[in-house]
Design a protein around this motif. Structure first.
Motif, PDB file in Angstrom:
ATOM      1  N   ALA A 112      -4.073  -1.354  -2.254  1.00 21.26           N
ATOM      2  CA  ALA A 112      -5.405  -1.916  -2.496  1.00 21.26           C
ATOM      3  C   ALA A 112      -5.956  -2.639  -1.273  1.00 21.26           C
ATOM      4  N   ARG A 113      -5.302  -2.493  -0.133  1.00 18.21           N
ATOM      5  CA  ARG A 113      -5.733  -3.113   1.122  1.00 18.21           C
ATOM      6  C   ARG A 113      -5.608  -4.624   1.105  1.00 18.21           C
ATOM      7  N   ASN A 114      -4.801  -5.152   0.196  1.00 18.80           N
ATOM      8  CA  ASN A 114      -4.525  -6.589   0.201  1.00 18.80           C
ATOM      9  C   ASN A 114      -3.377  -6.855   1.165  1.00 18.80           C
ATOM     10  N   ASN A 115      -3.568  -7.835   2.054  1.00 16.84           N
ATOM     11  CA  ASN A 115      -2.596  -8.103   3.100  1.00 16.84           C
ATOM     12  C   ASN A 115      -1.436  -8.941   2.577  1.00 16.84           C
ATOM     13  N   PHE A 116      -0.237  -8.619   3.073  1.00 23.55           N
ATOM     14  CA  PHE A 116       0.921  -9.461   2.820  1.00 23.55           C
ATOM     15  C   PHE A 116       0.903 -10.622   3.805  1.00 23.55           C
ATOM     16  N   ASN A 117       1.312 -11.800   3.346  1.00 24.36           N
ATOM     17  CA  ASN A 117       1.379 -12.945   4.241  1.00 24.36           C
ATOM     18  C   ASN A 117       2.509 -12.761   5.240  1.00 24.36           C
ATOM     19  N   ASN A 118       2.298 -13.279   6.446  1.00 21.71           N
ATOM     20  CA  ASN A 118       3.343 -13.182   7.466  1.00 21.71           C
ATOM     21  C   ASN A 118       4.561 -14.008   7.089  1.00 21.71           C
ATOM     22  N   LYS A 119       4.324 -15.156   6.462  1.00 21.41           N
ATOM     23  CA  LYS A 119       5.408 -16.027   6.038  1.00 21.41           C
ATOM     24  C   LYS A 119       5.370 -16.156   4.521  1.00 21.41           C
ATOM     25  N   ASN A 120       6.556 -16.345   3.948  1.00 19.26           N
ATOM     26  CA  ASN A 120       6.660 -16.511   2.499  1.00 19.26           C
ATOM     27  C   ASN A 120       6.016 -15.321   1.770  1.00 19.26           C
ATOM     28  N   THR A 121       6.381 -14.119   2.199  1.00 20.70           N
ATOM     29  CA  THR A 121       5.766 -12.901   1.670  1.00 20.70           C
ATOM     30  C   THR A 121       6.353 -12.547   0.311  1.00 20.70           C
ATOM     31  N   LYS A 122       5.572 -12.754  -0.732  1.00 18.19           N
ATOM     32  CA  LYS A 122       5.982 -12.369  -2.074  1.00 18.19           C
ATOM     33  C   LYS A 122       5.377 -11.015  -2.402  1.00 18.19           C
ATOM     34  N   ALA A 123       6.163 -10.182  -3.064  1.00 18.87           N
ATOM     35  CA  ALA A 123       5.690  -8.844  -3.399  1.00 18.87           C
ATOM     36  C   ALA A 123       6.336  -8.390  -4.700  1.00 18.87           C
ATOM     37  N   VAL A 124       5.704  -7.409  -5.324  1.00 18.69           N
ATOM     38  CA  VAL A 124       6.246  -6.787  -6.527  1.00 18.69           C
ATOM     39  C   VAL A 124       6.613  -5.350  -6.170  1.00 18.69           C
ATOM     40  N   LYS A 125       7.887  -5.032  -6.299  1.00 17.68           N
ATOM     41  CA  LYS A 125       8.358  -3.683  -6.007  1.00 17.68           C
ATOM     42  C   LYS A 125       8.179  -2.814  -7.242  1.00 17.68           C
ATOM     43  N   VAL A 126       7.380  -1.780  -7.105  1.00 19.41           N
ATOM     44  CA  VAL A 126       7.103  -0.859  -8.211  1.00 19.41           C
ATOM     45  C   VAL A 126       7.856   0.438  -7.952  1.00 19.41           C
ATOM     46  N   SER A 127       8.714   0.820  -8.879  1.00 13.40           N
ATOM     47  CA  SER A 127       9.517   2.040  -8.744  1.00 13.40           C
ATOM     48  C   SER A 127       9.082   3.060  -9.793  1.00 13.40           C
ATOM     49  N   TRP A 128       9.183   4.324  -9.430  1.00 13.84           N
ATOM     50  CA  TRP A 128       8.863   5.386 -10.381  1.00 13.84           C
ATOM     51  C   TRP A 128       9.655   6.633 -10.017  1.00 13.84           C
ATOM     52  N   THR A 129       9.737   7.550 -10.969  1.00 13.12           N
ATOM     53  CA  THR A 129      10.480   8.799 -10.795  1.00 13.12           C
ATOM     54  C   THR A 129       9.517   9.959 -10.971  1.00 13.12           C
ATOM     55  N   SER A 130       9.562  10.906 -10.041  1.00 11.20           N
ATOM     56  CA  SER A 130       8.682  12.067 -10.113  1.00 11.20           C
ATOM     57  C   SER A 130       9.164  13.038 -11.181  1.00 11.20           C
ATOM     58  N   ASN A 131       8.364  14.064 -11.427  1.00  4.22           N
ATOM     59  CA  ASN A 131       8.738  15.072 -12.421  1.00  4.22           C
ATOM     60  C   ASN A 131       9.996  15.830 -12.023  1.00  4.22           C
ATOM     61  N   LYS A 132      10.267  15.874 -10.701  1.00  8.11           N
ATOM     62  CA  LYS A 132      11.453  16.570 -10.212  1.00  8.11           C
ATOM     63  C   LYS A 132      12.694  15.672 -10.197  1.00  8.11           C
ATOM     64  N   GLY A 133      12.532  14.414 -10.647  1.00  8.19           N
ATOM     65  CA  GLY A 133      13.667  13.501 -10.721  1.00  8.19           C
ATOM     66  C   GLY A 133      13.898  12.678  -9.473  1.00  8.19           C
ATOM     67  N   LYS A 134      13.019  12.791  -8.479  1.00  7.49           N
ATOM     68  CA  LYS A 134      13.174  12.024  -7.251  1.00  7.49           C
ATOM     69  C   LYS A 134      12.577  10.640  -7.436  1.00  7.49           C
ATOM     70  N   LYS A 135      13.302   9.613  -6.947  1.00 10.06           N
ATOM     71  CA  LYS A 135      12.874   8.232  -7.134  1.00 10.06           C
ATOM     72  C   LYS A 135      12.058   7.753  -5.939  1.00 10.06           C
ATOM     73  N   TYR A 136      10.999   7.007  -6.238  1.00 13.47           N
ATOM     74  CA  TYR A 136      10.131   6.429  -5.216  1.00 13.47           C
ATOM     75  C   TYR A 136       9.921   4.955  -5.519  1.00 13.47           C
ATOM     76  N   SER A 137       9.465   4.224  -4.527  1.00 10.14           N
ATOM     77  CA  SER A 137       9.141   2.809  -4.721  1.00 10.14           C
ATOM     78  C   SER A 137       8.104   2.392  -3.688  1.00 10.14           C
ATOM     79  N   ASP A 138       7.358   1.347  -4.028  1.00 12.02           N
ATOM     80  CA  ASP A 138       6.342   0.815  -3.135  1.00 12.02           C
ATOM     81  C   ASP A 138       6.199  -0.668  -3.412  1.00 12.02           C
TER      82      ASP A 138
END
Length: 199
Positions: free
Chosen positions: A70-96
Motif C-alpha cells: 500500500a506504499r506505506n513506509n516502514f520506520n527505520n527504527k522500531n519497525t513493527k510489521a505484520v507478516k502475512v503468509s499464504w499458500t498458492s493453489n500449487k501448494g507453494k508457500k509465500y509471505s509478505d
C-alpha cells in the motif's frame, strides 16, 4: 469489515459469553465459568479501549522492506510489521510484510492517521482466539486472510557481529590472491628468461 459491523459482532459475542457464563454457574461448572469469564473480561476491556500490546517477534533480514504493497513506509527504527503468509493453489508457500497501518486499513478501520486506532486494531488481531476466523481480504491474491496467517514481528537488518573474523578472512583471501598473482608473474618472468637464453 467495517468498524460498525465489528462492534456489533463483538457485542453479540459479549452477550453470548455472559449468557453461557451464567448458565455454567447455575450448573456448578466452575472451570467452564472461569474460562468464559476470562474471555468475557478480555472482550469487555477491548470494548472500553483497554488493550494489551502484541508481542512482536524480532526477525532479522538482509534487506528489510522499505514500504509495503500500500506504499506505506516502514520506520527505520522500531519497525513493527505484520507478516502475512499464504499458500498458492500449487501448494507453494509465500509471505509478505505489511505495516500495521495497512493491515488496519484492510480491516476497515478509518482515520488511520490516529495511532491509537491502529494499535487497537493490532490488539484485536493479536487477541483473536479463532485461528480460522476470516479477518480481511488479501490485497493481491484476493484470498481470505485468517488469524493463523498472521505473525507480529519487529524487523531488523541483519549485521555481521564478528567483524574481526570478517577482516581476517578478507585479509587472508586478499593475501592468497596476491600470492597467486605473484606466482604467475614469476612463472611468466621465468619463461621470458628461458626464451632469451635460447635466443
Amino acid at each position: 469489515m467495517t468498524q460498525q459491523n465489528y462492534r456489533r459482532r463483538m457485542q453479540r459475542e459479549v452477550n453470548r459469553l455472559n449468557r453461557n457464563m451464567k448458565r455454567a454457574l447455575e450448573q456448578d461448572n466452575h472451570p467452564l465459568a472461569q474460562r468464559l469469564f476470562r474471555e468475557y473480561r478480555r472482550l469487555y476491556l477491548i470494548q472500553r479501549g483497554i488493550y494489551r500490546e502484541p508481542k512482536w517477534k524480532v526477525v532479522k533480514l538482509n534487506n528489510p522492506p522499505k514500504e509495503d504493497v500500500a506504499r506505506n513506509n516502514f520506520n527505520n527504527k522500531n519497525t513493527k510489521a505484520v507478516k502475512v503468509s499464504w499458500t498458492s493453489n500449487k501448494g507453494k508457500k509465500y509471505s509478505d510484510y505489511y505495516t500495521p497501518k495497512t493491515v488496519a486499513g484492510l480491516m476497515g478501520i478509518r482515520n488511520l492517521n490516529r495511532p491509537e486506532l491502529v494499535e487497537r486494531a493490532m490488539s484485536l488481531l493479536y487477541d483473536a482466539t479463532n485461528a480460522n476466523e476470516v479477518l480481511f481480504e488479501h490485497p493481491e491474491t484476493r484470498a481470505n486472510v485468517r488469524r493463523k496467517n498472521l505473525e507480529f514481528v519487529r524487523l531488523e537488518k541483519r549485521t555481521n557481529k564478528n567483524k574481526a573474523a570478517t577482516k581476517i578472512q578478507a585479509a587472508f583471501r586478499g593475501g592468497r590472491e596476491r600470492q597467486k598473482t605473484l606466482n604467475k608473474l614469476k612463472r611468466t618472468a621465468a619463461l621470458i628468461t628461458k626464451k632469451r637464453r635460447r635466443n
